[in-house]
Enzyme design. Structure first.
Site, mmCIF file in Angstrom:
data_model
loop_
_atom_site.group_PDB
_atom_site.id
_atom_site.type_symbol
_atom_site.label_atom_id
_atom_site.label_comp_id
_atom_site.label_asym_id
_atom_site.label_seq_id
_atom_site.Cartn_x
_atom_site.Cartn_y
_atom_site.Cartn_z
ATOM 1 N N GLU A 54 42.315 63.071 71.459
ATOM 2 C CA GLU A 54 43.427 63.126 70.514
ATOM 3 C C GLU A 54 44.340 64.335 70.681
ATOM 4 O OE1 GLU A 54 44.181 60.818 68.109
ATOM 5 O OE2 GLU A 54 42.603 59.539 68.935
ATOM 6 N N SER A 82 -0.418 37.188 21.833
ATOM 7 C CA SER A 82 -1.412 38.152 21.344
ATOM 8 C C SER A 82 -1.153 39.573 21.823
ATOM 9 C CB SER A 82 -2.818 37.715 21.785
ATOM 10 O OG SER A 82 -3.153 36.481 21.194
#
Length: 800
Positions: free
Chosen positions: A90, A468
């Site tokens: 770049e 229960s």
């Protein structure tokens, strides 16, 4: 005729005028654009869009949410080889120029004047930082001029290393990857500092065109770009000829890697995600928050394994429902079948497979990975008896063709002890939640068989009748009202014509039998329904609801009738587990929570949970006042909701559920500090078990989302309890027993097991029972009341 000198003078004048005009034009642009430029100092405090990450308590990644995958790194974490690669690709003069490269810029301006658009380069890394952070990507002269001005300012106010750090964290590199660390994870499944030179060069080639040079989409063009960068690095002296040649010869190794987690716990991740959105809205996905949960990663994995096994075991008990599908494969190649299988998802580890051949004693199947597996039918047939209904199975298929044929789509599971087994996707579901009873921290949570198959969280969202499993809350209220563990209540048939019930009600025990006068302790550990109903009737429904409400249940959600005794109202497992935490911790109310802490992108704590926490030293007294004040400075003190002696008695009864009641299977754990209660609803449609030690409380549930019957031989003890046992066998491994001390004011008395009254004889019907001293049976002249410590290892065996 003009002389050469005149021509030269005119040319020089023209050039000077053009140059001055250019300077004037630039000055005008500067005067016009300069006031509109952003503050460069903001780059030093820039907050990059970073996903939400969720961790376990031991900092293992559980989940990640966000549109962009990004993991910002500092300059010191950028590999030197990558810096060289990106400069070669770049901006090789990055460390020499002051923000703009005149040669490249003139080229770009020439393209703009000639064609009306910029066709290539011209942008330095600094200019790209200016564009990526402050500007658009639109190719215009004004934007380019702004870019130049910003670049010059950036170079004046930031160091080169700071600029490069901003660059590598911002750039888009394809496949939702922003920044080089995210790209390394996406393409190679590694951190950027683990990549070799060829891989670093590949990533360095992406900023120019993330799609065109993407190694996953365009591998040939990506290879050309990578090799060009390597050649540039060699020419610039960044790498040696030998390094260049070696890297150039390496093949493309990029493969897509989705977000990776250390532990797969999607129900946990979703609960934490909801908490983040609740607090931060849409910013939760972009502002880089990290959520630290209370989850123990090892126990979470154990919980998921226990639920998976429990669901599959139940499913196999009830028979094989047949193949999922039938494919026509006679003229289809193995490769094509395997390719088609890729479209079939893996559900909770159950692999899709196609039957390709059957023989009298074997069956051959093809997996989605292209593996051909031949199984011994004699080892498969026992769990492939056909399903007829929830109570009935067909005969064992002696040969494969009695139940399967070529082209059938089935599922395969694999375990170390059993190897490959033909199975099916279960239709039933299960859930598990584990809490720390001292502060409500969620240690493990599994909301279903497979999150990706069904995202419905049955721990928090499903409300089911607990049966229960609810009884201990009523029995606790009875003890508060003066009942004792030896109080007798008649277990006999009863018919109710209650105005609050739709019709006459004839409740019965699960066994269909009745046992006459029964002590409260025995009634609970044997789960006698008729005793529970008569107890509730004697207490009064309103009194019972008053007592139940303190456990965190909403009064308006509780039925105002006698069906409350059998857990007829719907409740989420997380509510039941929270209620049982009060039995486990000695009588205190805690609140469940999952999120311990939330940190921002700077690793600063922005939220910290302050849970209700048990402090046994903080009981109200002058001696403990200092301890309470000190504790309250950093914690919220959990309030006591059960009198300590009542809590101790209830704990001893719930231990009996395991030692000699409906949860005797749990004795396989070989411990005396475990307690709990089973639960089964009419049908049965729901199976429950809630159990605990003083350090961990766990609720498990199994059933169908459609409220289908489980089968007449299924109970809480057969369907939900095994899940609890499998989980606790891991959670309690190598953990010493933890026995809570007996509180003051408890006495041990010899009673007659049939009458519940004090006895002075030593015949076989006599047992020892514990009482609050003011509720102990009346003393006989020759009796002694024992008040010494009666923890479970010291009490006579009759009590346990």
């Amino acid at each position: 005729m003009p002389t050469k000198k005149t021509i030269f003078t005119s040319f020089l004048t023209l050039i000077s005028a053009a140059f001055l005009s250019f300077l004037l034009l630039c000055s005008c642009f500067y005067l016009y654009l300069s006031p509109q430029l952003p503050d460069i100092n903001s780059l030093k405090e820039i907050q990059l869009q970073t996903p939400l990450r969720i961790f376990s308590s031991d900092m293992k990644l559980i989940g990640e949410y966000g549109e962009k995958r990004r993991s910002p790194i500092t300059y010191s974490e950028i590999p030197a080889s990558f810096t060289k690669a990106i400069l070669a690709a770049e901006d090789d003069r990055f460390y020499q120029h002051g923000g703009i490269d005149i040669t490249s810029l003139v080229r770009a301006m020439g393209q703009l004047l000639k064609t009306g658009r910029i066709q290539s380069g011209g942008s330095t890394i600094t200019m790209q930082v200016a564009r990526n952070y402050f500007l658009t990507h639109r190719q215009t002269f004004s934007r380019k001029f702004n870019e130049i001005l910003l670049s010059l300012q950036i170079e004046r106010q930031l160091t080169k290393n700071e600029i490069l750090e901003l660059y590598v964290n911002k750039i888009f590199l394809g496949n939702r990857a922003y920044g080089i660390e995210a790209a390394a994870q996406v393409y190679y499944g590694k951190s950027i500092n683990e990549l070799n030179l060829a891989q670093l060069a590949m990533i360095a080639g992406l900023p120019k065109a993330p799609s065109t040079y993407n190694p996953l989409v365009n591998p040939d063009r990506a290879l050309l770009r990578r090799n060009w960068i390597l050649e540039r690095m060699n020419k610039l002296g960044f790498i040696t000829a030998e390094e260049y040649q070696k890297a150039k010869e390496q093949p493309i190794t990029a493969v897509y890697h989705g977000p990776t987690v250390d532990i797969s716990a999607p129900y946990v991740a979703e609960m934490a995600r909801q908490k983040a959105v609740e607090k931060f809205g849409a910013n939760a996905y972009t502002d880089g928050y990290s959520i630290v949960t209370t989850i123990d990663s090892a126990l979470q994995e154990a919980a998921q394994a226990a639920v998976l096994k429990g669901v599959i075991d139940y499913d196999q008990r009830h028979g094989f429902r047949g193949a999922e599908d039938l494919w026509e494969i006679d003229n289809t190649s193995i490769e094509e079948i395997s390719k088609q299988l890729q479209n079939e998802s893996v559900v909770a580890g159950l692999q899709p497979a196609i039957v390709v051949e059957t023989a009298p004693t074997s069956i051959a199947l093809l997996t989605r990975d292209g593996e051909l597996i031949t199984l011994d039918w004699n080892k498969q047939k026992s769990h492939l008896r056909p399903y007829i209904n929830e109570n009935t199975l067909g005969r064992t298929p002696e040969t494969p063709d009695q139940t399967l044929q070529k082209g059938n789509l089935v599922r395969l599971s694999f375990t170390e002890d059993r190897g490959w087994q033909i199975t099916q996707i279960p239709k039933n579901q299960a859930a598990l939640i584990a809490l720390n009873p001292d502060n409500g921290a969620i240690i493990a949570v599994v909301g279903g068989f497979d999150f990706y198959f069904s995202k419905y969280n049955r721990v928090t969202q499903a409300t089911r009748q607990p049966g229960s499993n609810f009884k201990p809350f009523i029995y606790t209220t009875a003890l508060d009202h003066g009942y004792t563990a030896s109080s007798l209540i008649n277990d006999a048939p009863i018919v109710f014509n209650d105005d609050k019930l739709e019709s006459s009600w004839r409740p019965e025990n699960s066994s269909g039998k009745f046992y006459g006068p029964t002590r409260l302790r025995e009634a609970l550990y044997q789960s006698r329904n008729l005793v529970s109903i008569r107890l509730l009737k004697a207490l009064g429904v309103d009194n019972a609801i008053d007592g139940i409400e303190r456990f965190g249940f909403l009064r308006e959600a509780l039925p105002n009738d006698l069906s409350l005794a059998l857990g007829s109202h719907a409740v989420a497992p997380i509510k039941i587990a929270t209620g049982y935490a009060s039995f486990a911790n000695g009588g205190y109310r805690v609140e469940p929570y999952l999120v311990s802490e939330i940190r921002n992108h700077l690793n600063e704590t922005v939220y910290k949970q302050t849970p209700l926490t048990v402090c046994t030293e903080c009981e109200e007294s002058d001696d403990n006042a200092t301890s309470a004040l000190s504790f309250a400075e950093t914690q919220r003190i959990a309030p006591r909701i059960i009198e300590k002696r009542v809590a101790y008695i209830m704990d001893s009864i719930l231990k009996d559920v395991i030692q000699k009641g409906t949860a005797r299977k749990a004795r396989v754990l070989g411990r005396h500090d475990i307690a709990g209660k089973t639960g089964t609803t009419n049908g049965p449609t729901d199976a429950w078990f809630s159990g605990y030690t003083p350090d961990l409380v766990v609720t498990t549930w199994l059933g169908f989302d459609q409220n289908l019957n489980l089968g007449k031989r299924e109970y809480g003890g057969s369907a939900a309890l095994p899940i609890w046992i499998d989980f606790m066998s891991v959670a309690l491994k190598d953990k010493p027993e933890h026995i809570r001390p007996q509180p003051e004011g408890i006495v041990t008395v010899r009673i007659n097991a049939k009458t519940g009254k004090r006895s002075s004889t030593t015949d076989r019907d006599n047992i020892f029972e514990i009482f609050r001293e003011e509720y102990a049976p009346e003393a006989l002249p020759e009796d002694n009341i024992h008040t010494e410590n009666t923890s479970s290892e010291k009490l006579p065996t009759e009590l346990f």
